[in-house]
Design a protein around this motif. Structure first.
Motif, PDB file in Angstrom:
ATOM      1  N   UNK A  22     -27.526 -48.211  10.505  1.00 45.67           N
ATOM      2  CA  UNK A  22     -27.191 -48.881   9.238  1.00 45.67           C
ATOM      3  C   UNK A  22     -25.879 -48.341   8.668  1.00 45.67           C
ATOM      4  N   UNK A  23     -25.701 -47.008   8.702  1.00 39.23           N
ATOM      5  CA  UNK A  23     -24.470 -46.405   8.177  1.00 39.23           C
ATOM      6  C   UNK A  23     -23.256 -46.838   8.993  1.00 39.23           C
ATOM      7  N   UNK A  24     -23.420 -46.937  10.309  1.00 35.89           N
ATOM      8  CA  UNK A  24     -22.314 -47.393  11.157  1.00 35.89           C
ATOM      9  C   UNK A  24     -21.908 -48.819  10.795  1.00 35.89           C
ATOM     10  N   UNK A  25     -22.882 -49.668  10.612  1.00 36.39           N
ATOM     11  CA  UNK A  25     -22.577 -51.056  10.213  1.00 36.39           C
ATOM     12  C   UNK A  25     -21.913 -51.087   8.843  1.00 36.39           C
ATOM     13  N   UNK A  26     -22.395 -50.247   7.920  1.00 37.88           N
ATOM     14  CA  UNK A  26     -21.821 -50.166   6.585  1.00 37.88           C
ATOM     15  C   UNK A  26     -20.360 -49.736   6.651  1.00 37.88           C
ATOM     16  N   UNK A  27     -20.074 -48.678   7.424  1.00 36.97           N
ATOM     17  CA  UNK A  27     -18.698 -48.221   7.562  1.00 36.97           C
ATOM     18  C   UNK A  27     -17.812 -49.325   8.143  1.00 36.97           C
ATOM     19  N   UNK A  28     -18.338 -50.062   9.085  1.00 40.93           N
ATOM     20  CA  UNK A  28     -17.568 -51.169   9.653  1.00 40.93           C
ATOM     21  C   UNK A  28     -17.283 -52.218   8.580  1.00 40.93           C
ATOM     22  N   UNK A  29     -18.289 -52.570   7.805  1.00 43.23           N
ATOM     23  CA  UNK A  29     -18.111 -53.564   6.736  1.00 43.23           C
ATOM     24  C   UNK A  29     -17.116 -53.089   5.687  1.00 43.23           C
ATOM     25  N   UNK A  30     -17.092 -51.791   5.452  1.00 41.42           N
ATOM     26  CA  UNK A  30     -16.202 -51.220   4.443  1.00 41.42           C
ATOM     27  C   UNK A  30     -14.776 -51.015   4.945  1.00 41.42           C
ATOM     28  N   UNK A  31     -14.522 -51.309   6.208  1.00 36.67           N
ATOM     29  CA  UNK A  31     -13.174 -51.186   6.745  1.00 36.67           C
ATOM     30  C   UNK A  31     -12.751 -49.762   7.004  1.00 36.67           C
ATOM     31  N   UNK A  32     -13.690 -48.919   7.385  1.00 38.42           N
ATOM     32  CA  UNK A  32     -13.391 -47.513   7.581  1.00 38.42           C
ATOM     33  C   UNK A  32     -12.989 -47.191   9.021  1.00 38.42           C
ATOM     34  N   UNK A  33     -13.090 -48.139   9.914  1.00 34.52           N
ATOM     35  CA  UNK A  33     -12.626 -47.924  11.288  1.00 34.52           C
ATOM     36  C   UNK A  33     -11.141 -48.230  11.369  1.00 34.52           C
ATOM     37  N   UNK A  34     -10.395 -47.405  12.083  1.00 29.89           N
ATOM     38  CA  UNK A  34      -8.960 -47.627  12.224  1.00 29.89           C
ATOM     39  C   UNK A  34      -8.699 -48.904  13.009  1.00 29.89           C
ATOM     40  N   UNK A  35      -9.476 -49.112  14.061  1.00 26.56           N
ATOM     41  CA  UNK A  35      -9.360 -50.324  14.883  1.00 26.56           C
ATOM     42  C   UNK A  35     -10.637 -51.133  14.726  1.00 26.56           C
ATOM     43  N   UNK A  36     -10.533 -52.442  14.794  1.00 24.22           N
ATOM     44  CA  UNK A  36     -11.753 -53.253  14.707  1.00 24.22           C
ATOM     45  C   UNK A  36     -12.715 -52.878  15.829  1.00 24.22           C
ATOM     46  N   UNK A  37     -14.003 -52.851  15.496  1.00 23.12           N
ATOM     47  CA  UNK A  37     -15.008 -52.551  16.516  1.00 23.12           C
ATOM     48  C   UNK A  37     -15.077 -53.740  17.455  1.00 23.12           C
ATOM     49  N   UNK A  38     -14.939 -53.428  18.741  1.00 21.66           N
ATOM     50  CA  UNK A  38     -14.966 -54.490  19.749  1.00 21.66           C
ATOM     51  C   UNK A  38     -16.380 -55.031  19.898  1.00 21.66           C
ATOM     52  N   UNK A  39     -16.453 -56.197  20.469  1.00 23.57           N
ATOM     53  CA  UNK A  39     -17.738 -56.810  20.788  1.00 23.57           C
ATOM     54  C   UNK A  39     -17.767 -57.094  22.274  1.00 23.57           C
TER      55      UNK A  39
END
Length: 130
Positions: A22-39
């Motif tokens: 859940x926290x990982x998804x939250x960080x992604x939603x908040x724009x905390x990753x330098x690069x977009x998370x790949x799919x």
């Protein structure tokens, strides 16, 4: 030929970082990753070791009390690349002051607690007033 490394699943990243899925998804939603998370081809998130390394920085900054908006701004600056080091430095200096103040307050608290522990230990050992 270069080494091909498989990406990491969200579960693997959660295990390596100690964050919940859940926290990982939250960080992604908040724009905390330098690069977009790949799919991946199935639409599942695929993380790199760089993502894990960046998350480690974020975890430390958050644990030190950095507010999410400041962390988000720092991420934006890193994402933009070279040329904004002065702003990055200012952000880190501000946080440094906050952490130093927090350590000072915690040290005062610890001193009081240590004193109280000594008082009660003396009382229980029979060395204090009855």
């Amino acid at each position: 030929m270069g080494e091909v490394t498989a990406g990491l699943s969200i579960g693997q990243v959660a295990e390596r970082t100690g964050l919940s899925v859940h926290a990982l998804r939250f960080y992604e939603q908040q724009g905390v990753f330098v690069s977009p998370v790949r799919r991946g081809s199935t639409g599942r998130r695929v993380y790199s070791q760089d993502d894990v390394d960046w998350l480690t920085v974020c975890i430390i900054l958050r644990a030190s009390g950095m507010p999410l908006p400041a962390l988000r701004r720092y991420t934006e600056l890193v994402r933009e690349g070279a040329g904004n080091e002065e702003e990055r430095l200012a952000l880190m200096r501000e946080h440094h002051v906050r952490v130093t103040d927090q350590i000072s307050r915690l040290t005062q608290s610890l001193d009081l607690i240590t004193f109280k522990v000594g008082v009660y230990e003396d009382l229980l050992d029979g060395n204090g007033p009855a």
